[in-house]
Enzyme design. Sequence first.
Site, short mmCIF file in Angstrom:
data_model
loop_
_atom_site.label_atom_id
_atom_site.label_comp_id
_atom_site.label_asym_id
_atom_site.label_seq_id
_atom_site.Cartn_x
_atom_site.Cartn_y
_atom_site.Cartn_z
N SER A 257 0.76 -1.19 0.07
CA SER A 257 0.10 -0.02 0.13
C SER A 257 0.91 1.03 -0.08
O SER A 257 1.56 1.60 -0.86
CB SER A 257 -0.94 -0.04 1.30
OG SER A 257 -1.89 1.05 0.99
N HIS B 196 3.63 13.94 5.81
CA HIS B 196 3.40 15.39 5.32
C HIS B 196 4.07 16.48 6.58
O HIS B 196 3.68 16.25 7.66
CB HIS B 196 2.04 15.74 4.99
CG HIS B 196 1.57 14.95 4.01
ND1 HIS B 196 1.75 14.87 2.75
CD2 HIS B 196 0.80 13.89 4.18
CE1 HIS B 196 1.22 13.88 1.83
NE2 HIS B 196 0.40 13.29 2.93
N CYS C 262 -1.60 -3.97 3.35
CA CYS C 262 -2.16 -5.15 3.24
C CYS C 262 -1.51 -6.30 3.30
O CYS C 262 0.02 -6.38 2.80
CB CYS C 262 -2.99 -5.07 1.97
SG CYS C 262 -4.00 -3.55 1.60
#
Length: 134
Positions: A82, A87, A102
Site C-alpha cells: 500500500s 507530510h 495489506c
Amino acid sequence: MSEQEVLQKNNSPEGKEDRIIGKHVFGNLYDIDAERLNDKEFLEKLVLEAVNIAHMKLVEIKAWSFGGKKGGVSVIALVEESHIALHTWNEYNYATLDVYTCGEDSDPQSAFAHIVNALNPKRYQMFYADRSSQ
C-alpha cells in the site's frame, strides 16, 4: 447454505477464509524541530528506512518541498502492500504520518515507530484502523 455463506468460504485446502488483511496506522506529530521537518533528503531516507523495517516492498518513492506560508515536505512511498505518507509543516513544527499495509507479513506499527523516534516530537497521537475485508 445461503449465497452469503458461499461467498465467505474459501476453497483452499486449509479451509481458511479468503480475505484482505488491512492494517492502517496513522497519527499527528507535534513540536518537532523545524529544521528536520524541512530537510527533504533526510525525510525521504527516513521513509525508505521505515519501508525496510516494516517488511514492505518499495515500488516508488517521491518527495516534494513546498515553500511559503504553511510550507514543508511531503514524502510518499508507494509499496506493493500500500503506502507510507509523511507530510510536514515546518512553520507549525507539525507532521502527519500515514502507514497503510495489506497482508499479514508487513508491520505498519514498526514503520510508524521508526519515523516517530527519528523525528522526536514532544508529543504525538497514534491511531489504528483495521481495514481488513472481514
